[in-house]
Design a protein around this motif. Structure first.
Motif, short mmCIF file in Angstrom:
data_model
loop_
_atom_site.label_atom_id
_atom_site.label_comp_id
_atom_site.label_asym_id
_atom_site.label_seq_id
_atom_site.Cartn_x
_atom_site.Cartn_y
_atom_site.Cartn_z
N ASP A 161 0.83 -1.20 0.00
CA ASP A 161 0.00 0.00 0.00
C ASP A 161 0.87 1.26 0.00
OD1 ASP A 161 -2.00 1.81 0.12
OD2 ASP A 161 -2.98 1.00 1.90
N GLY A 162 1.45 1.55 -1.14
CA GLY A 162 2.27 2.74 -1.26
C GLY A 162 1.49 4.03 -1.08
N ALA A 163 0.21 4.00 -1.47
CA ALA A 163 -0.62 5.20 -1.35
C ALA A 163 -0.80 5.60 0.11
CB ALA A 163 -1.98 4.95 -2.01
N ALA A 164 -0.98 4.62 0.99
CA ALA A 164 -1.14 4.92 2.42
C ALA A 164 0.13 5.52 2.99
CB ALA A 164 -1.52 3.66 3.18
N MET A 165 1.28 4.97 2.59
CA MET A 165 2.56 5.50 3.06
C MET A 165 2.76 6.93 2.54
SD MET A 165 6.29 3.72 2.65
CE MET A 165 7.82 4.64 2.59
N ALA A 166 2.43 7.16 1.28
CA ALA A 166 2.56 8.49 0.71
C ALA A 166 1.68 9.49 1.44
CB ALA A 166 2.22 8.46 -0.78
N ALA A 167 0.45 9.08 1.73
CA ALA A 167 -0.49 9.98 2.41
C ALA A 167 -0.01 10.31 3.82
CB ALA A 167 -1.87 9.34 2.45
N ALA A 219 2.87 12.75 3.58
CA ALA A 219 2.43 14.04 3.03
C ALA A 219 1.86 14.93 4.12
CB ALA A 219 1.40 13.81 1.93
N LYS A 220 1.25 14.34 5.13
CA LYS A 220 0.69 15.13 6.23
C LYS A 220 1.76 15.88 7.00
CE LYS A 220 -3.45 12.30 7.05
NZ LYS A 220 -4.15 11.43 8.02
N SER A 221 2.90 15.21 7.23
CA SER A 221 3.97 15.83 8.00
C SER A 221 4.96 16.60 7.14
CB SER A 221 4.72 14.76 8.80
OG SER A 221 5.22 13.74 7.95
N HIS A 222 4.90 16.40 5.81
CA HIS A 222 5.83 17.09 4.91
C HIS A 222 5.05 17.67 3.72
CE1 HIS A 222 8.44 14.33 7.17
NE2 HIS A 222 9.39 15.22 6.97
N PRO A 223 4.22 18.68 3.96
CA PRO A 223 3.40 19.23 2.88
C PRO A 223 4.20 19.90 1.77
CG PRO A 223 3.27 20.61 4.86
CD PRO A 223 3.98 19.35 5.26
N GLU A 224 5.47 20.20 2.06
CA GLU A 224 6.31 20.85 1.05
C GLU A 224 6.87 19.87 0.03
OE1 GLU A 224 9.15 19.24 4.08
OE2 GLU A 224 7.13 20.09 4.08
N VAL A 225 6.67 18.56 0.27
CA VAL A 225 7.21 17.52 -0.60
C VAL A 225 6.07 16.88 -1.40
CG1 VAL A 225 8.47 15.32 -0.69
CG2 VAL A 225 9.07 17.05 1.03
#
Length: 307
Positions: A153-159, A162-168
């Motif tokens: 589940d790469g999408a869950a890891m990405a999400a 993304a919450k803690s690193h909105p600049e990335v």
């Protein structure tokens, strides 16, 4: 008996501090102030018992990491001894420690060889080590785009990141899409066969293969190794026995006389052996030297915090 738990390890260690300790340990080894005890394994039926360790003079400690393997599951402890008189100091659970030391070592290698203006990272895998590696890479504050390549589940890891690193910018992708765009590629899987075609790599990419310490499995192919201007390992003797990515290469692909150790890269002694430009490959198998160095740090921090 002093037993330090995984929970206590997580409370006192940071990845930034761990990386500095790991760096210092490899520099000490390059200068003859630390030595590694290569891993030995023995098996019976379904169980494997492994031992590895080292002596780290600047840390004032020596020790051994002992662990069992059963059906792909590990349980680690580190037994620590005083470097001055050899007396027993502590036993430290090593599961959290292993997460820190593996990712911290990769960070040290990549930071020392990061391509100029490198800003895109590809991570293969979504397990514990993949997450630990992504977290410490983001601490470098150079990556603005991350590809996650995984059968899970790469999408869950990405999400989550993304919450803690909105600049990335985080994306899930396949290898054909991710690898040609990436300045750094880190493989954190249990794959037994190469994950991507080495022809896809940028001409100055850094590749870190950290998923296996078994001689019969590999994550990177011969093309990657043939294109590499430099191949880096933690400890040559151990890598020649365990690094399947290198051991399984066709004859002539890997010139072991030109393979360099991390300490040589950090002290500048690798310049005459391998080029600092071009594709650089780091193959990790894990060495006891850094387990001891980090265990020493954990013990000292906990001891200092006691009333």
């Amino acid at each position: 008996m002093t037993l330090i738990t995984d929970e206590q390890v997580r409370q006192v260690l940071t990845m930034r501090e761990s990386s500095q300790v790991v760096r210092d340990a490899f520099v000490a080894a390059a200068r003859g102030q630390a030595v590694t005890l290569p891993r030995t394994r023995t098996s019976l039926d379904h169980l494997t018992l492994s031992v590895m360790g080292g002596i780290v003079a600047p840390a004032g400690m020596c020790g051994a990491k002992v662990y069992s393997t059963n059906a792909g599951q590990f349980d680690f402890v580190v037994v620590l001894f005083d470097g001055a008189d050899g007396h027993y100091v502590a036993t430290i659970q090593g599961n959290a420690l292993t997460e820190f030391r593996t990712a911290a070592t990769t960070r040290v290698v990549i930071e020392a060889q990061l391509p100029p203006k490198g800003s895109t990272l590809a991570i293969f895998g979504t397990g514990v080590q993949a997450r630990a590696h992504l977290a410490t890479m983001l601490e470098l504050d150079v990556f603005r785009r991350v590809f996650i390549v995984s059968r899970g589940d790469g999408a869950a890891m990405a999400a989550a990141f993304a919450k803690s690193h909105p600049e990335v910018e985080f994306k899930t992708a396949d290898a054909i899409t991710a690898v040609p765009e990436s300045d750094v590629v880190i493989t954190c899987t249990r794959s037994a066969t190469p994950l991507f075609d080495g022809n896809l790599l940028k001409p100055d990419a850094v590749v870190a293969a950290i998923g296996s310490s078994k001689p019969q499995t590999r994550e990177i192919d011969d093309v990657t190794l043939q294109r590499a201007a430099r191949i880096v390992v933690e400890h040559k003797e151990q890598a020649r026995k365990e690094a399947g990515d290198l051991v399984m290469a066709q004859p002539g692909v890997v010139d072991w006389d030109r393979v360099v150790e991390i300490g040589d890269v950090l002290t500048g002694d690798a310049s005459a052996i391998g080029a600092a430009q071009g594709i650089r490959v780091y193959k990790s198998v894990g060495v006891g030297l850094v387990d001891v160095a980090l265990s020493a740090l954990v013990y000292k921090k906990i001891a200092a915090a006691k009333p």
